[in-house]
Design a protein around this motif. Structure first.
Motif: not given
Length: 145
Positions: A37-54
């Motif tokens: 679950v925590l790795v999934a949260a990290g992967l979601l955060a990675k994708r969000a940053v890659e998409l320029g989200l903040s």
């Protein structure tokens, strides 16, 4: 009544709506003892940053895993950096936000709550009753990280 509640309220030069997010926290409860679950949260955060989200500046964020092991595997996987970029820096280990140790809200959100706007929190913990996460936060929603 619903139309009235949907109207934004002017607070400190900003518009704040009922239900607007004031706190987002990944907490130490049962969800953070599950590495996937925590790795999934990290992967979601990675994708969000890659998409320029903040994360909006008015949303107070935190990460309080149950142990340092979580920090180690998020760092080893290269994911903690992305959580940090979104504001989910480690604030401690164990109980924090769920028991009211979230600290001060952003001044705009505190002013909104003081003016009667119902501001919200979303957290991965197991405490969602009014005032438990923060005295000014009346709506609390539980979600897996």
């Amino acid at each position: 009544l619903a139309a009235e509640a949907a109207k934004p309220v002017a607070v400190a030069g900003r518009e704040v709506r009922h239900g607007q997010l004031a706190i987002a926290a990944i907490t130490s409860c049962t969800n953070t003892s599950n590495p996937s679950v925590l790795v999934a949260a990290g992967l979601l955060a990675k994708r969000a940053v890659e998409l320029g989200l903040s994360t909006p500046e008015h949303v107070k964020t935190s990460l309080a895993p149950g142990s340092r092991v979580v920090t180690k595997y998020l760092e080893a996987a290269g994911l903690q950096h992305y959580l940090d970029r979104l504001g989910f820096q480690t604030v401690g280990y164990g109980c924090t936000t769920c028991m009211g140790n979230s600290g001060d809200l952003h001044p705009t959100m505190q002013a909104a709550a003081d003016a009667g706007v119902v501001v919200a929190a979303v957290l991965s913990g197991n405490r969602n009753f009014e005032g438990r996460v923060h005295l000014a936060v009346k709506a609390n929603y539980l979600a897996s990280p």
